[in-house]
Scaffold this active site. Structure first.
Site, PDB file in Angstrom:
ATOM      1  N   ASP A  86       0.827  -1.210   0.000  1.00  0.00           N
ATOM      2  CA  ASP A  86       0.000   0.000   0.000  1.00  0.00           C
ATOM      3  C   ASP A  86       0.863   1.263   0.000  1.00  0.00           C
ATOM      4  OD1 ASP A  86      -2.349   1.416  -0.034  1.00  0.00           O
ATOM      5  OD2 ASP A  86      -2.734   1.241   2.121  1.00  0.00           O
ATOM      6  N   GLY A  87       0.316   2.330  -0.586  1.00  0.00           N
ATOM      7  CA  GLY A  87       0.997   3.624  -0.550  1.00  0.00           C
ATOM      8  C   GLY A  87       1.525   4.103  -1.882  1.00  0.00           C
ATOM      9  N   ARG A 135       0.073   7.680  -2.757  1.00  0.00           N
ATOM     10  CA  ARG A 135       0.663   8.759  -1.947  1.00  0.00           C
ATOM     11  C   ARG A 135       2.118   9.007  -2.326  1.00  0.00           C
ATOM     12  NH1 ARG A 135      -0.944   6.110   3.384  1.00  0.00           N
ATOM     13  NH2 ARG A 135      -1.575   4.479   1.925  1.00  0.00           N
ATOM     14  N   HIS A 188       2.139   3.271  -9.070  1.00  0.00           N
ATOM     15  CA  HIS A 188       1.931   1.837  -9.337  1.00  0.00           C
ATOM     16  C   HIS A 188       3.112   1.272 -10.128  1.00  0.00           C
ATOM     17  CE1 HIS A 188      -1.918   2.223  -7.566  1.00  0.00           C
ATOM     18  NE2 HIS A 188      -2.490   2.884  -8.556  1.00  0.00           N
ATOM     19  N   SER A 195     -10.921  -6.981  -4.245  1.00  0.00           N
ATOM     20  CA  SER A 195     -12.272  -7.022  -4.833  1.00  0.00           C
ATOM     21  C   SER A 195     -12.971  -5.679  -4.649  1.00  0.00           C
ATOM     22  CB  SER A 195     -13.086  -8.168  -4.222  1.00  0.00           C
ATOM     23  OG  SER A 195     -12.938  -8.233  -2.824  1.00  0.00           O
ATOM     24  N   LEU A 203      10.865 -20.326  -4.918  1.00  0.00           N
ATOM     25  CA  LEU A 203       9.850 -19.482  -4.286  1.00  0.00           C
ATOM     26  C   LEU A 203       8.501 -19.628  -5.001  1.00  0.00           C
ATOM     27  CD1 LEU A 203       9.284 -17.025  -2.299  1.00  0.00           C
ATOM     28  CD2 LEU A 203       9.811 -15.551  -4.261  1.00  0.00           C
ATOM     29  N   ARG A 242       2.116  -4.779   6.192  1.00  0.00           N
ATOM     30  CA  ARG A 242       1.375  -3.764   5.429  1.00  0.00           C
ATOM     31  C   ARG A 242       2.189  -2.494   5.401  1.00  0.00           C
ATOM     32  NH1 ARG A 242      -4.890  -2.434   4.631  1.00  0.00           N
ATOM     33  NH2 ARG A 242      -4.601  -0.700   3.180  1.00  0.00           N
TER      34      ARG A 242
HETATM   35  C1  IPE Z   1      -5.553  -2.822  -0.335  1.00  0.00           C
HETATM   36  O1  IPE Z   1      -5.140  -1.507  -0.563  1.00  0.00           O
HETATM   37  C2  IPE Z   1      -5.389  -3.657  -1.532  1.00  0.00           C
HETATM   38  C3  IPE Z   1      -4.097  -3.602  -2.202  1.00  0.00           C
HETATM   39  C4  IPE Z   1      -2.957  -3.173  -1.760  1.00  0.00           C
HETATM   40  C5  IPE Z   1      -4.117  -4.150  -3.510  1.00  0.00           C
HETATM   41  P1  IPE Z   1      -6.159  -0.284  -0.507  1.00  0.00           P
HETATM   42  O2  IPE Z   1      -5.308   0.913  -0.431  1.00  0.00           O
HETATM   43  O3  IPE Z   1      -7.130  -0.370  -1.611  1.00  0.00           O
HETATM   44  O4  IPE Z   1      -6.908  -0.554   0.880  1.00  0.00           O
HETATM   45  P2  IPE Z   1      -8.011   0.291   1.643  1.00  0.00           P
HETATM   46  O5  IPE Z   1      -9.271   0.144   0.872  1.00  0.00           O
HETATM   47  O6  IPE Z   1      -7.521   1.701   1.697  1.00  0.00           O
HETATM   48  O7  IPE Z   1      -8.078  -0.330   2.991  1.00  0.00           O
HETATM   49  C1  IPE Z   2      -1.748   0.176  -3.343  1.00  0.00           C
HETATM   50  O1  IPE Z   2      -1.478   1.531  -3.362  1.00  0.00           O
HETATM   51  C2  IPE Z   2      -1.916  -0.389  -4.715  1.00  0.00           C
HETATM   52  C3  IPE Z   2      -3.285  -0.784  -5.074  1.00  0.00           C
HETATM   53  C4  IPE Z   2      -4.312  -0.771  -4.280  1.00  0.00           C
HETATM   54  C5  IPE Z   2      -3.477  -1.229  -6.433  1.00  0.00           C
HETATM   55  P1  IPE Z   2      -2.630   2.615  -3.347  1.00  0.00           P
HETATM   56  O2  IPE Z   2      -3.030   2.886  -4.747  1.00  0.00           O
HETATM   57  O3  IPE Z   2      -3.735   2.163  -2.453  1.00  0.00           O
HETATM   58  O4  IPE Z   2      -1.903   3.859  -2.736  1.00  0.00           O
HETATM   59  P2  IPE Z   2      -2.482   4.917  -1.701  1.00  0.00           P
HETATM   60  O5  IPE Z   2      -3.010   4.147  -0.527  1.00  0.00           O
HETATM   61  O6  IPE Z   2      -3.555   5.664  -2.409  1.00  0.00           O
HETATM   62  O7  IPE Z   2      -1.310   5.768  -1.361  1.00  0.00           O
HETATM   63 MG    MG Z   3      -4.123   2.451  -0.470  1.00  0.00          MG
END
Ligand code: IPE
Ligand code: IPE
Ligand code: MG
Length: 247
Positions: A17-18, A21, A34, A63, A128, A185
């Protein structure tokens, strides 16, 4: 097996995640985050191999992520297809097995075909194993397993009174792999977001503010070190565990 080897989590599950941002901080469109995230995946896959991890589960698209702006969703799909096209040969050369977990029926026909091919090409690899969770939801996974059981009940193969936890486990997409030892996470949120719900009943959790594109070898080593400091009691007492090791 050395003491140090013993401390390595055999199955690591990561919510990457992130990305958005990370891009925003650099005044770039979310998509650039991404793309940078894919680089981080490559780094972490290599480092998992170096550290002797057996299974790596990566949450790539939940999902719930269909709720994002359609432009971002379609760019993510394109990126997924591109990464499969570019990386499968390399994964195969490195004896890595790729599995996609999730409801792939919602993807385009060409992406589904690519996914099935990637799995077939790498299925006999013994290094792996990577589970990429795409259109994955933990509740969906459990629901699908329960559906299989219900069908067996319907045809008289199982008596409802005999349904066990093991039966539910047996129908999950991650089978026959062991459950995650360590969950990571990135990006600062401290939630599970419908990832491997059933499988993480006894997983050790590790949260970091590091944004996924910045997560590197040292970040993974920090998480593994933290894991090594934990005492996994599985309901027992600390004294019982010490008695067992002394015995
Ligand atoms: C969760 O990330 C799924 C993935 C990293 C693919 P999100 O950033 O979409 O999660 P929420 O919805 O903010 O919890
Ligand atoms: C996780 O990063 C990747 C996916 C969910 C595909 P985010 O796209 O959720 O990034 P933030 O949380 O907005 O920074
Ligand atoms: Mg996110």
């Amino acid at each position: 097996m050395t003491e140090e080897r013993h401390q390595i989590p055999q199955h690591i599950a990561i919510i990457m995640d992130g990305n958005g941002r990370w891009a925003k901080k650099k005044h770039q469109p979310r998509f650039m985050g991404h793309r940078a995230g894919v680089q981080a995946v490559e780094t972490i896959v290599r480092h998992c191999v170096a550290r002797g991890v057996s299974v790596l589960s990566l949450f790539a698209f939940s999902s719930e992520n269909w709720r994002r702006p359609s432009k971002e969703v379609s760019l993510l799909m394109e990126l997924f297809a591109l990464v499969l096209k570019q990386q499968v040969k390399r994964l195969n050369n490195n004896n890595i097995r790729l599995r996609i977990i999730g409801d792939i029926s919602q993807f385009s026909n060409s992406l589904q075909k690519q996914i099935l091919e990637a799995q077939t090409v790498t299925e006999n690899n013994t290094g792996l194993t990577i589970n990429v969770a795409a259109n994955y939801g933990g509740r969906w996974d459990i629901t699908e397993s329960v559906r299989q059981i219900a069908n067996k009940v319907k045809v008289g193969l199982i008596n409802p009174d005999d349904i066990s936890e093991d039966d539910i486990t047996a129908g999950l997409t991650t089978m026959p792999l062991a459950e995650p030892d360590l969950f990571i996470r990135t990006g600062g949120e401290q939630r599970v977001s419908n990832f491997l719900l059933w499988q993480m009943a006894y997983t050790e959790f590790y949260f970091t503010d590091t944004l996924w594109p910045d997560f590197n070898e040292q970040s993974l080593d920090d998480a593994i070190f933290s894991f090594g400091q934990r005492e996994r009691r599985f309901g027992r007492t600390s004294e019982q565990l010490k008695d067992d090791t002394n015995a």
